[in-house]
Motif scaffolding. Structure first.
Motif, PDB file in Angstrom:
ATOM      1  N   ALA A 272      47.407 113.708 129.266  1.00 12.15           N
ATOM      2  CA  ALA A 272      47.781 113.353 130.742  1.00 12.15           C
ATOM      3  C   ALA A 272      46.576 113.994 131.981  1.00 12.15           C
ATOM      4  CB  ALA A 272      49.118 114.180 130.966  1.00 12.15           C
TER       5      ALA A 272
ATOM      6  N   GLU B 160      43.953 111.174 131.619  1.00  9.47           N
ATOM      7  CA  GLU B 160      44.273 109.940 132.533  1.00  9.47           C
ATOM      8  C   GLU B 160      44.207 110.122 133.918  1.00  9.47           C
ATOM      9  OE1 GLU B 160      44.160 106.770 130.747  1.00  9.47           O
ATOM     10  OE2 GLU B 160      43.056 108.525 129.718  1.00  9.47           O
ATOM     11  N   ARG B 161      44.912 111.225 134.388  1.00  9.06           N
ATOM     12  CA  ARG B 161      44.981 111.776 135.950  1.00  9.06           C
ATOM     13  C   ARG B 161      43.586 111.736 136.345  1.00  9.06           C
ATOM     14  NH1 ARG B 161      47.063 117.398 138.116  1.00  9.06           N
ATOM     15  NH2 ARG B 161      44.989 118.019 137.579  1.00  9.06           N
TER      16      ARG B 161
ATOM     17  N   ARG C 112      42.329 108.085 136.615  1.00 12.51           N
ATOM     18  CA  ARG C 112      42.938 107.261 137.805  1.00 12.51           C
ATOM     19  C   ARG C 112      42.367 107.817 139.025  1.00 12.51           C
ATOM     20  NH1 ARG C 112      47.411 108.455 134.694  1.00 12.51           N
ATOM     21  NH2 ARG C 112      48.099 110.098 136.264  1.00 12.51           N
TER      22      ARG C 112
ATOM     23  N   LYS D 187      55.751 113.133 136.254  1.00 10.90           N
ATOM     24  CA  LYS D 187      54.939 111.802 136.534  1.00 10.90           C
ATOM     25  C   LYS D 187      53.728 111.839 135.843  1.00 10.90           C
ATOM     26  CE  LYS D 187      54.103 108.120 140.076  1.00 10.90           C
ATOM     27  NZ  LYS D 187      52.657 107.750 139.529  1.00 10.90           N
ATOM     28  N   HIS D 188      53.008 112.883 135.773  1.00 10.79           N
ATOM     29  CA  HIS D 188      51.600 112.747 135.084  1.00 10.79           C
ATOM     30  C   HIS D 188      51.842 112.545 133.743  1.00 10.79           C
ATOM     31  CE1 HIS D 188      49.708 115.304 138.804  1.00 10.79           C
ATOM     32  NE2 HIS D 188      50.073 114.229 139.211  1.00 10.79           N
TER      33      HIS D 188
ATOM     34  N   THR E 145      54.371 110.991 132.225  1.00 12.60           N
ATOM     35  CA  THR E 145      55.033 109.674 132.055  1.00 12.60           C
ATOM     36  C   THR E 145      53.733 108.630 132.361  1.00 12.60           C
ATOM     37  OG1 THR E 145      55.832 109.616 134.037  1.00 12.60           O
ATOM     38  CG2 THR E 145      57.293 110.280 132.344  1.00 12.60           C
ATOM     39  N   ASP E 146      53.113 108.740 133.263  1.00 13.36           N
ATOM     40  CA  ASP E 146      51.838 107.775 133.636  1.00 13.36           C
ATOM     41  C   ASP E 146      50.858 107.803 132.460  1.00 13.36           C
ATOM     42  OD1 ASP E 146      52.888 107.309 135.870  1.00 13.36           O
ATOM     43  OD2 ASP E 146      51.412 108.406 137.354  1.00 13.36           O
ATOM     44  N   ALA E 147      50.938 108.791 131.694  1.00 14.39           N
ATOM     45  CA  ALA E 147      49.749 108.838 130.644  1.00 14.39           C
ATOM     46  C   ALA E 147      50.285 108.141 129.055  1.00 14.39           C
ATOM     47  CB  ALA E 147      49.121 110.217 130.456  1.00 14.39           C
TER      48      ALA E 147
ATOM     49  N   SER F 211      54.112 106.742 128.814  1.00 15.64           N
ATOM     50  CA  SER F 211      55.033 105.596 128.951  1.00 15.64           C
ATOM     51  C   SER F 211      54.629 104.488 128.382  1.00 15.64           C
ATOM     52  CB  SER F 211      55.839 105.827 130.284  1.00 15.64           C
ATOM     53  OG  SER F 211      56.914 104.965 130.158  1.00 15.64           O
TER      54      SER F 211
ATOM     55  N   ASP G 150      58.733 109.819 126.743  1.00 20.49           N
ATOM     56  CA  ASP G 150      57.355 109.664 127.534  1.00 20.49           C
ATOM     57  C   ASP G 150      56.823 110.751 127.917  1.00 20.49           C
ATOM     58  OD1 ASP G 150      57.912 106.896 127.587  1.00 20.49           O
ATOM     59  OD2 ASP G 150      59.391 106.835 129.378  1.00 20.49           O
TER      60      ASP G 150
END
Length: 547
Positions: free
Chosen positions: A177, A180-181, A184, A349-350, A352-354, A356, A377
């Motif tokens: 996570a 990916e954060r 982004r 959200k961090h 699930t963004d990575a 899900s 997720d």
């Protein structure tokens, strides 16, 4: 086309074994027998050798080379637990087990595992079994409040908790996570909107990322970086700081990496490192974190995090506003059977963004509504067990006050052992201040002088209270250190060969040391005194041999 099966071929169901392996009556009899045997096992644990006395490959000699052609009776299967399995078991629940860190097992936890097995569901989304998801959310909120964690980790906001298999699994999850954060954020800063260009640039950014941890952080951080496909750098700590990571050490490492065009993106900080239970300097680290907001900070409190049930440790929990994620293992020191690693994030959200991905076969109206949590997720695997049941059973059985009594009991045992070690400063020296029921010590050569004068009345540290947290750093030569290391190793090896108690050793800052932590549910004072007597006798015999 498959051939049709006619009734003339015999009954459709010709299975010789009942669908569930036993009839209901047979299961009741077998389960009753197993529970009786488990209770007898726990009652007699102290009389069993804590370590097995077998050689690698022992089990293959005891079992057939192939699975049975036909099913066997439970009585025959059950007998093989004692005959074949028990000889190869290290008894982690024994009061004579004082190695590594504890792995709790309790009767309510066992009952929770039984129900979890009975209700088996892979529970990858809410509709698979709503109770599995909802109970997990509730009990992790309960636990966060007990530990005194900041409200940002509760589920009613942007954060929340999720049960992972282990603290190592939690580290991998949040590191992905974090990676990916960072990517982004960087592509957004660069104004890249084209999908293909963003993908290419993301790969370039990932190649420059560096995960960080102190040289005392758990090895899972380095392993997670390998899995995440990024670099890892270890930050040296020093004995003068009790091997805690400090902000100045962190800042120096970050600046060095940035000067080389690399991007630190993740940091593990610790409440209770594996070697010495060091606690990192969160205040000074927070000052650095403010200057580098893109670095994800994860707190690994796998063992010592359980101590946060005590109000006197809530000051540590307040520092957790600094971190993006926090993890502690209930299955270590908090009375819950493996596996129950409780991971909290400030912003779910961090995760699930990575993590899900929703193929068509996982879509459903409840997930699409956004009103439910799908824990698939929040983790790397898809399926997951009903692990919250055992946590629920444990929290309801002990209650908050019972949990606090449990931790206080082990802290008192740890204080007792540390006092005993200090009472024989002619033989032993503590490497760092005892913490969280863990004492780390070395054997002193005869000619070595104590750095702390002997208190003739008891084993307490005779220095002023305000100085007792400071480590004793003796001025020794390399020759003396090597002699002490050799002696300590000899004492440890001799005790390990006796197999009466199970201890572990480690090398910290070049010093070979013995670790003793007695924190499983069956730990008692008498075993603390017994292991100390064994240490004294073994050390005196070793020193006599050296003379």
């Amino acid at each position: 086309m498959a051939p049709a099966i006619s009734s003339s071929d015999g009954p459709l169901d010709s299975r010789s074994v009942p669908p569930l392996g036993m009839t209901g009556e047979q299961f009741h009899q077998a389960a009753t027998s197993v529970i009786d045997e488990i209770e007898i096992y726990y009652r007699g644990l102290a009389s069993r050798p804590v370590l097995p006395s077998i050689s690698p490959g022992y089990l293959r000699k005891l079992l057939p080379s192939e699975a049975p052609a036909n099913g066997e009776a439970w009585q025959d299967i059950g007998r093989d637990i004692e005959r074949a399995i028990m000889p190869g078991i290290t008894h982690w629940q024994s009061p004579k087990y004082m190695a590594f860190f504890p792995a709790s097992s309790t009767y309510p936890g066992i009952l929770g595992e039984m129900w979890s097995a009975a209700l088996t569901a892979p529970a990858f989304n809410w509709i698979c079994s709503p109770a599995v998801t909802e109970l997990e959310t509730i009990v992790l909120d309960w636990l966060a409040k007990i530990l005194g964690l900041p409200d940002v980790f509760l589920s009613h906001g942007e954060g929340g908790g999720v049960i992972q298999g282990s603290a190592s699994e939690a580290v991998v999850t949040v590191m992905v996570a974090a990676r990916e954060r960072f990517v982004r954020h960087q592509t957004k800063r660069e104004g890249i909107t084209d999908i293909e260009e963003a993908e290419d640039r993301s790969c370039e950014i990932r190649s420059k990322l560096v995960a960080l941890g102190s040289d005392q952080a758990h090895s899972s951080t380095k392993k997670a970086a390998m899995i995440a496909g990024t670099r890892f750098r270890s930050i040296p700590t020093v004995r003068e700081n009790e091997f805690a990571l400090t902000g100045s050490q962190l800042r120096q490492t970050i600046e060095e990496l940035c000067s080389k065009g690399l991007h630190p993106y993740y940091l593990t900080v610790s409440i209770g490192t594996t070697n010495t239970c060091a606690v990192d300097d969160f205040k000074s680290i927070a000052a650095v974190a403010r200057d580098y907001p893109d670095i994800w900070i994860h707190c690994d409190a796998a063992y010592a995090g359980a101590a946060l049930v005590l109000p006197e440790y809530h000051y540590l929990a307040k520092h957790m506003e600094l971190v993006d994620s926090f993890d502690m293992n209930m299955h270590k020191w908090l009375l819950t059977n493996f596996d129950a690693s409780c991971l909290y994030v400030q912003k779910r959200k961090h995760l699930t963004d990575a993590l899900s991905i929703t193929p068509a076969y996982l879509k459903n109206q409840f997930t699409d509504s956004g009103l439910v949590t799908d824990y698939r997720d929040w983790q790397i695997p898809l399926g997951r067990r009903f692990r919250s049941l055992k946590i629920w059973f444990v929290l309801r059985t002990w209650g908050i006050e019972g949990l606090r009594q449990h931790i206080k009991h082990h802290l008192r045992l740890g204080d007792l052992f540390a006092d005993l070690i200090r009472s024989r400063e002619d033989l032993f020296s503590t490497l760092t201040s005892p913490k969280f029921a863990l004492t780390v010590f070395t054997v002193k050569p005869r000619r070595s002088q104590s750095a702390i004068p002997n208190d003739q009345t008891n084993g307490h540290d005779p220095r002023p209270y305000q100085d007792q947290h400071l480590p004793v750093v003796p001025d020794v030569s390399n020759e003396e250190l090597q002699l002490a290391n050799d002696l300590t190793k000899q004492v440890y090896t001799a005790i390990d060969e006796k197999q009466e108690f199970f201890l572990t050793a480690s090398v910290v800052g070049g010093v070979y040391a013995i670790r003793v932590v007695s924190a499983n549910p069956l730990a008692e004072e008498k075993y603390i005194r017994q292991v100390f007597e064994l240490l004294v006798a073994t050390t005196e015999a070793t020193l006599s041999g050296k003379q």
